[in-house]
Design a protein around this motif. Structure first.
Motif, PDB file in Angstrom:
ATOM      1  N   ALA A  12       0.847  -1.194   0.000  1.00 22.09           N
ATOM      2  CA  ALA A  12       0.000   0.000   0.000  1.00 22.09           C
ATOM      3  C   ALA A  12       0.881   1.242   0.000  1.00 22.09           C
ATOM      4  N   PRO A  13       0.508   2.236  -0.797  1.00 20.70           N
ATOM      5  CA  PRO A  13       1.284   3.478  -0.761  1.00 20.70           C
ATOM      6  C   PRO A  13       1.104   4.165   0.596  1.00 20.70           C
ATOM      7  N   ALA A 108      14.794  12.597 -15.340  1.00 17.41           N
ATOM      8  CA  ALA A 108      14.700  12.917 -13.917  1.00 17.41           C
ATOM      9  C   ALA A 108      14.975  11.647 -13.123  1.00 17.41           C
ATOM     10  N   LEU A 109      15.133  11.815 -11.824  1.00 14.39           N
ATOM     11  CA  LEU A 109      15.432  10.701 -10.925  1.00 14.39           C
ATOM     12  C   LEU A 109      14.407  10.626  -9.802  1.00 14.39           C
ATOM     13  N   ASP A 110      14.133   9.416  -9.378  1.00 10.74           N
ATOM     14  CA  ASP A 110      13.301   9.209  -8.200  1.00 10.74           C
ATOM     15  C   ASP A 110      13.773   7.931  -7.524  1.00 10.74           C
ATOM     16  N   ALA A 111      13.585   7.874  -6.233  1.00  9.32           N
ATOM     17  CA  ALA A 111      13.959   6.668  -5.479  1.00  9.32           C
ATOM     18  C   ALA A 111      12.824   5.653  -5.598  1.00  9.32           C
ATOM     19  N   PRO A 112      13.143   4.407  -5.962  1.00 11.15           N
ATOM     20  CA  PRO A 112      12.087   3.402  -6.053  1.00 11.15           C
ATOM     21  C   PRO A 112      11.482   3.138  -4.679  1.00 11.15           C
ATOM     22  N   GLY A 113      10.192   2.876  -4.666  1.00  9.95           N
ATOM     23  CA  GLY A 113       9.520   2.574  -3.406  1.00  9.95           C
ATOM     24  C   GLY A 113       8.030   2.800  -3.510  1.00  9.95           C
ATOM     25  N   PRO A 114       7.331   2.675  -2.387  1.00  8.77           N
ATOM     26  CA  PRO A 114       5.866   2.726  -2.406  1.00  8.77           C
ATOM     27  C   PRO A 114       5.273   4.107  -2.695  1.00  8.77           C
ATOM     28  N   ALA A 115       6.111   5.136  -2.810  1.00  9.68           N
ATOM     29  CA  ALA A 115       5.617   6.481  -3.134  1.00  9.68           C
ATOM     30  C   ALA A 115       6.347   7.065  -4.339  1.00  9.68           C
ATOM     31  N   ASP A 116       6.968   6.214  -5.164  1.00  9.84           N
ATOM     32  CA  ASP A 116       7.740   6.745  -6.295  1.00  9.84           C
ATOM     33  C   ASP A 116       6.822   7.257  -7.408  1.00  9.84           C
ATOM     34  N   ALA A 117       7.441   7.865  -8.420  1.00  7.31           N
ATOM     35  CA  ALA A 117       6.694   8.474  -9.519  1.00  7.31           C
ATOM     36  C   ALA A 117       5.802   7.455 -10.234  1.00  7.31           C
ATOM     37  N   VAL A 119       4.314   4.803  -8.991  1.00  7.41           N
ATOM     38  CA  VAL A 119       3.151   4.549  -8.139  1.00  7.41           C
ATOM     39  C   VAL A 119       2.161   5.702  -8.290  1.00  7.41           C
ATOM     40  N   ARG A 120       2.660   6.925  -8.175  1.00  9.20           N
ATOM     41  CA  ARG A 120       1.799   8.109  -8.262  1.00  9.20           C
ATOM     42  C   ARG A 120       1.113   8.213  -9.623  1.00  9.20           C
ATOM     43  N   LEU A 121       1.778   7.684 -10.653  1.00  7.56           N
ATOM     44  CA  LEU A 121       1.221   7.721 -12.008  1.00  7.56           C
ATOM     45  C   LEU A 121       0.418   6.469 -12.355  1.00  7.56           C
ATOM     46  N   PRO A 124       1.234   0.842  -9.035  1.00 10.63           N
ATOM     47  CA  PRO A 124       1.650   0.501  -7.672  1.00 10.63           C
ATOM     48  C   PRO A 124       2.503  -0.755  -7.569  1.00 10.63           C
ATOM     49  N   ARG A 125       2.495  -1.606  -8.602  1.00  2.00           N
ATOM     50  CA  ARG A 125       3.316  -2.825  -8.549  1.00  2.00           C
ATOM     51  C   ARG A 125       4.751  -2.588  -9.002  1.00  2.00           C
ATOM     52  N   GLY A 126       5.027  -1.454  -9.605  1.00  2.73           N
ATOM     53  CA  GLY A 126       6.397  -1.102  -9.963  1.00  2.73           C
ATOM     54  C   GLY A 126       6.974  -1.823 -11.159  1.00  2.73           C
ATOM     55  N   VAL A 127       6.125  -2.359 -12.049  1.00  2.00           N
ATOM     56  CA  VAL A 127       6.616  -3.057 -13.232  1.00  2.00           C
ATOM     57  C   VAL A 127       7.216  -2.040 -14.204  1.00  2.00           C
ATOM     58  N   LEU A 128       8.378  -2.343 -14.757  1.00  2.00           N
ATOM     59  CA  LEU A 128       9.080  -1.456 -15.682  1.00  2.00           C
ATOM     60  C   LEU A 128       9.285  -2.128 -17.032  1.00  2.00           C
ATOM     61  N   PRO A 129       9.372  -1.348 -18.100  1.00  2.00           N
ATOM     62  CA  PRO A 129       9.085   0.070 -18.182  1.00  2.00           C
ATOM     63  C   PRO A 129       7.591   0.320 -18.062  1.00  2.00           C
TER      64      PRO A 129
END
Length: 159
Positions: A12-13, A108-117, A119-121, A124-129
């Protein structure tokens, strides 16, 4: 296609972090530009459509699609769709990567985690790209997990 990289459940974020859904206006957030200046998403590109690509230097499919993103960005000009890459990575790794595979769009840069860019976009599962298309007023129009093949972005953005 990338289902094998999904976890059964996403954490959960944190309280106060909203996960955008298609049609939502993105709650503004900041990421660090590679030059150190903050970039406020989506307001930094207010009035323009923006393709935001979430990636990492260690992500094979991300690396494969970067030339296609660069081609697309180069064809857009100042009044076209703006491209912003947000690396969920460490600055040194991103700079090293961009020495080998340079791109002309903003990074740009962001730290991976439950509140990263991502997730916000809406990822929430963080699958890339992970790529989103934002409207000129900052609304989430489209979402995509997985890399673009050559020529595919043009049709995706036009639909």
């Amino acid at each position: 296609m990338y289902a094998d990289t999904l976890s059964a459940t996403a954490p959960a974020p944190p309280e106060g972090v909203s996960v955008a859904k298609r049609g939502d206006v993105i709650a503004p957030f900041e990421v660090a530009g590679l030059d150190g200046d903050a970039i406020r998403v989506p307001t930094a590109h207010a009035g323009q459509r923006v393709l935001v690509n979430i990636w990492a230097s260690w992500c094979g499919p991300c690396i494969e699609e970067m030339p296609e993103l660069d081609r697309f960005a180069g064809e857009q000009g100042a009044n076209g769709v703006q491209v912003l890459g947000i690396a969920l990575d460490d600055a040194a790794a991103v700079r090293d990567f961009l020495q080998r595979i340079p791109v002309d769009y903003a990074i740009a840069l962001d730290a991976p985690g439950p509140a990263d860019a991502g997730v916000r976009l809406g990822n929430p599962r963080g699958v890339l790209p992970y790529t989103v298309l934002l409207s000129p007023d900052g609304r989430l129009l489209k979402q995509r997990i997985g890399p673009f093949a050559h020529g595919e972005i043009d049709g995706w953005v036009a639909d």
